[in-house]
Design a protein around this motif. Structure first.
Motif, PDB file in Angstrom:
ATOM      1  N   TYR B 139     -64.592  12.269   5.097  1.00 18.82           N
ATOM      2  CA  TYR B 139     -64.258  13.478   5.857  1.00 18.82           C
ATOM      3  C   TYR B 139     -64.300  13.184   7.350  1.00 18.82           C
ATOM      4  N   THR B 173     -54.746  21.278  13.942  1.00 21.71           N
ATOM      5  CA  THR B 173     -53.509  21.139  13.181  1.00 21.71           C
ATOM      6  C   THR B 173     -52.370  21.750  13.995  1.00 21.71           C
ATOM      7  N   GLN B 177     -52.490  26.022  15.544  1.00 22.24           N
ATOM      8  CA  GLN B 177     -53.885  26.309  15.212  1.00 22.24           C
ATOM      9  C   GLN B 177     -54.736  26.439  16.470  1.00 22.24           C
ATOM     10  N   SER B 336     -64.724  24.823  12.761  1.00 21.45           N
ATOM     11  CA  SER B 336     -65.573  24.562  11.593  1.00 21.45           C
ATOM     12  C   SER B 336     -65.388  25.647  10.548  1.00 21.45           C
ATOM     13  N   LEU B 337     -65.399  26.893  11.000  1.00 22.18           N
ATOM     14  CA  LEU B 337     -65.221  27.983  10.052  1.00 22.18           C
ATOM     15  C   LEU B 337     -63.814  27.972   9.483  1.00 22.18           C
ATOM     16  N   ALA B 338     -62.826  27.663  10.324  1.00 21.17           N
ATOM     17  CA  ALA B 338     -61.424  27.800   9.913  1.00 21.17           C
ATOM     18  C   ALA B 338     -61.026  26.762   8.865  1.00 21.17           C
ATOM     19  N   ASP B 339     -61.409  25.507   9.033  1.00 17.56           N
ATOM     20  CA  ASP B 339     -61.041  24.530   8.000  1.00 17.56           C
ATOM     21  C   ASP B 339     -61.909  23.282   8.002  1.00 17.56           C
ATOM     22  N   ASN B 340     -62.974  23.299   8.815  1.00 15.98           N
ATOM     23  CA  ASN B 340     -63.951  22.217   8.788  1.00 15.98           C
ATOM     24  C   ASN B 340     -63.388  20.856   9.223  1.00 15.98           C
ATOM     25  N   GLY B 341     -62.225  20.870   9.879  1.00 12.74           N
ATOM     26  CA  GLY B 341     -61.720  19.608  10.426  1.00 12.74           C
ATOM     27  C   GLY B 341     -60.393  19.153   9.851  1.00 12.74           C
ATOM     28  N   PRO B 343     -57.631  16.457   8.411  1.00  8.97           N
ATOM     29  CA  PRO B 343     -57.818  15.285   7.546  1.00  8.97           C
ATOM     30  C   PRO B 343     -58.033  14.041   8.417  1.00  8.97           C
ATOM     31  N   LEU B 344     -58.881  13.140   7.950  1.00 10.48           N
ATOM     32  CA  LEU B 344     -59.138  11.913   8.705  1.00 10.48           C
ATOM     33  C   LEU B 344     -57.925  10.973   8.638  1.00 10.48           C
TER      34      LEU B 344
END
Lengths: 468, 468
Positions: B139, B173, B177, B336-341, B343-344
């Motif tokens: 992650y 994103t 976003q 963090s709340l919206a999608d936690n990051g 994709p790596l």
């Protein structure tokens, strides 16, 4: 209870910077009107704010926000207040805990990257780029790649005999985004929603940020108290029930089939949407779990979140939301505004890997590896001369451990962190900020050797605390 | 003007399903309290709702929501109302327009995938997986990959001599976003914000959904009227000014350096955050554009959004947000709340490609290709015997075309779609839903041959409309 929710709501708005130090808070009448609650409820919430040093009163003028420093001072006045304040701080601690680089990380419900078929996946990615050489130049639609949605729709049909059209599938960035988008379309400030107790703490953070009033439903090894669920639906008319009925996070419990069917009936009767978060479905040990609750729904009250981030490829962050048009429609609109769609690259990699035979083989191996880790953790927990208790999880990534009354989770936590062991205190999984005798231990991230040593050390720490 | 914003706010909440057919709307007093506006303003908004067939009155009981069907009927009563209603419908049309599969797509400000170095990129991805074989199993942090943030921080230093620590960078994103997260942390219902007129219509959708009161600032080839900007800041105390000062979408205009400096001063004076959306900075034709406005900011009032989705690799959806801790902190919490990051995977692919020499070569070729397409579009527009006008864009992807008074954009749009030509009507880029004599033509997606034929056909259609 309600005034406590209003208190949390005001605290959230303060944290957001809506009201800053020495700002005047809205009058009791105005806030009561805005939130649709009784004035007495707001009055009680303001009293608690005052008591906790978060607000102060100016004669004949109203309530004002305390500056940060003073609020700290205010907290020292008595024990009771300290507890409230530390509960509020605990609230935002999951991400903090995850930042800690402990040697024995039982805090993260994440699968050990060594258990994922990384090399194969990397080779796979190269094949995908051979199939779609222009992949990098193309946007996905906000709803998600059509090929992926078709594959997932067929998957539902094959596994559960549920027919959903690809237009009834939305792709999101992990389950986290799905929960956030659902919260945005369903929740207005002070709307009631049902949540399990305990539950996924990041979901609680999302619901609180959206201003929801959280109504807890206790989750025991036997499931929910269905009469209680009906009473809560009747009394509070919640917008939705957010649930994780299969290998539940944090407890590992699974809701029995009968209750799944009953819930779908209740949802219809009380017009309460069921949000079924099902990230652990494929991570069963002995036998397959009951069918998703969603598959019993014929009237469109259930929304099914199926994340593949945990066990297929965390790096891709793919989650699918399945639901009827009435929910998926607004959800697509919200997704368009939020980020206009997942990257196409990660969706295409996923769709090809997901359909491969290799994926099935991986899953079978993964189940065995996780089961072995669970067994090791249970063995070590049982070997310790401490009276802690748990229910054996039949799948998932966590053990939900009840500490003896003589050991408090917060004391155990502080001491463990010092010795490089991390776990999740039950309190932050509890919508009521209580459950101080519980902790969540994840057995999925650390390797077998670390598991043994880590649990032994944890037991030593607990024993020392017990003897004090 | 304000009552129109309250009207839009109520319509948004109706569309969200907060108030459904035959629901009672809040009393004028309550809504005025909730929104912090005068009762008369709410009264006027309710009157307009009634007039447009969106609400009806029950004697002594208040205002109620009209069922859908009746509202349609209500709209037919007079011309004025038709216009209002079609403006509201236009509001959500950008995504609809993008769904249209026209042969001549001048509607999408997206770069032709054939202009991107796809094959090279695919080869590149394979190299990245050789470097990070376990990439799929990991992650990212919510804030974004640290290596990527370090590279971007150095990039700012090298190009603009601005020092920002990697902790002051957030990866999102796409710019979409970033705008949404900023709207979520800054806007409370009915908060004033400044927006350019015209502007990016999806940003308007986001701000409206968040309940903002939109204050328009006209953008002309010479920039903004700075006295007007100051007056608006003084009068409305806006939370922020959302701007796209370089090769602006949709107009292609660029704000002169002097105004950039003045704006930073005004932002400090009136404590108004400047959100600088800068997706087109590298797509200049003759000379580099002025420095980002952000680089003149020393007090931390500017937030800089730099999207790389358009020209590096749309498939990756990478945008960077640069700002001081006071903004980046809450933004990370929201992310963090919206999608936690993100994709790596996509971040790692991006960071390596972004630093490659090949990337620089690509950019230079891309500028030339885009300039050629702009020239072709201008040539064909000039060759048509229609009195349409525009300002030559010095960069970016669009021409903002003023139609002769005898041709309405909506008539031209309907007829063009029938002949498989799409473009964006000015109206949906206008916070006031007007600008019916303007259209946005993007020259970036269609190839050179299609550009010629498409513009010629568009001119033919306009001519026929003119002769009617």
């Amino acid at each position: 209870m309600l005034f406590r929710q209003v208190y949390d709501h005001i605290m959230t708005r303060m944290e957001r910077g809506e009201w800053n130090a020495d700002d005047k808070l809205p009058s009791i009448r105005c806030l009561a009107l805005e939130l649709g609650v009784n004035r007495l409820t707001v009055f009680k919430a303001y009293q608690l704010l005052k008591q906790n040093g978060k607000a102060y009163v100016k004669e004949k003028s109203g309530y004002y926000v305390c500056p940060e420093g003073e609020s700290q001072l205010g907290d020292r006045h008595d024990e009771q207040q300290m507890a409230t304040s530390s509960a509020v701080q605990m609230n935002s601690k999951l991400s903090d805990i995850h930042q800690v680089t402990a040697a024995y990380r039982f805090s993260q419900a994440v699968i050990d990257p060594n258990l994922l078929p990384n090399l194969f996946l990397s080779e796979y990615v190269k094949k995908v780029f051979d199939i779609y050489p222009k992949l990098m130049g193309i946007y996905s639609t906000p709803q998600g790649d059509e090929e992926l949605r078709e594959v997932l729709s067929r998957y539902l049909m094959r596994h559960y005999r549920v027919h959903l059209h690809p237009s009834e599938v939305l792709i999101t960035t992990g389950a986290q985004q799905a929960i956030d988008l659902l919260a945005r379309i369903f929740i207005r400030p002070m709307d009631a929603i049902l949540v399990e107790r305990p539950t996924y703490s990041a979901a609680l953070d999302i619901f609180r940020a959206q201003g929801a009033r959280l109504i807890p439903v206790a989750f025991s090894p036997a499931g929910y108290d269905m009469d209680m669920v009906e009473m809560l639906m009747k009394q509070h008319r919640p917008r939705f029930f957010y649930m994780n009925p299969t290998f539940h996070n944090p407890t590992g419990y699974t809701l029995p089939t009968l209750q799944r069917k009953q819930l779908v009936e209740l949802a219809e009767r009380y017009r309460c949407v069921l949000i079924e978060d099902d990230a652990f479905h494929e991570m069963y040990f002995e036998e397959r779990p009951p069918q998703p609750l969603f598959t019993y729904d014929t009237e469109g009250w259930a929304v099914y979140l199926r994340s593949f981030s945990k066990y297929v490829a965390p790096g891709l962050r793919i989650c699918a939301v399945f639901g009827r048009q009435s929910v998926i429609g607004p959800l697509i609109a919200a997704k368009s505004l939020a980020d206009n769609g997942n990257p196409l690259v990660t969706q295409k990699i996923f769709v090809h890997y997901f359909q491969s035979e290799r994926m099935q083989q991986h899953l079978e191996k993964l189940r065995i590896a996780l089961q072995i880790r669970r067994d090791i953790m249970e063995e070590e927990l049982a070997a310790a001369s401490i009276d802690w208790r748990w229910t054996t999880p039949k799948g998932g990534l966590n053990i939900w451990l009840r500490l003896p009354d003589t050991v408090s989770a917060s004391e155990l936590f502080d001491e463990s962190i010092r010795q490089s062991i991390s776990f999740v205190p039950g309190q932050i999984c509890d919508p009521l900020h209580e459950m101080q005798s519980w902790i969540r231990l994840s057995y999925s991230l650390v390797n077998e050797e670390q598991l043994r040593v880590g649990v032994q050390r944890l037991a030593d720490i607990a024993q020392r605390i017990q003897k004090r």
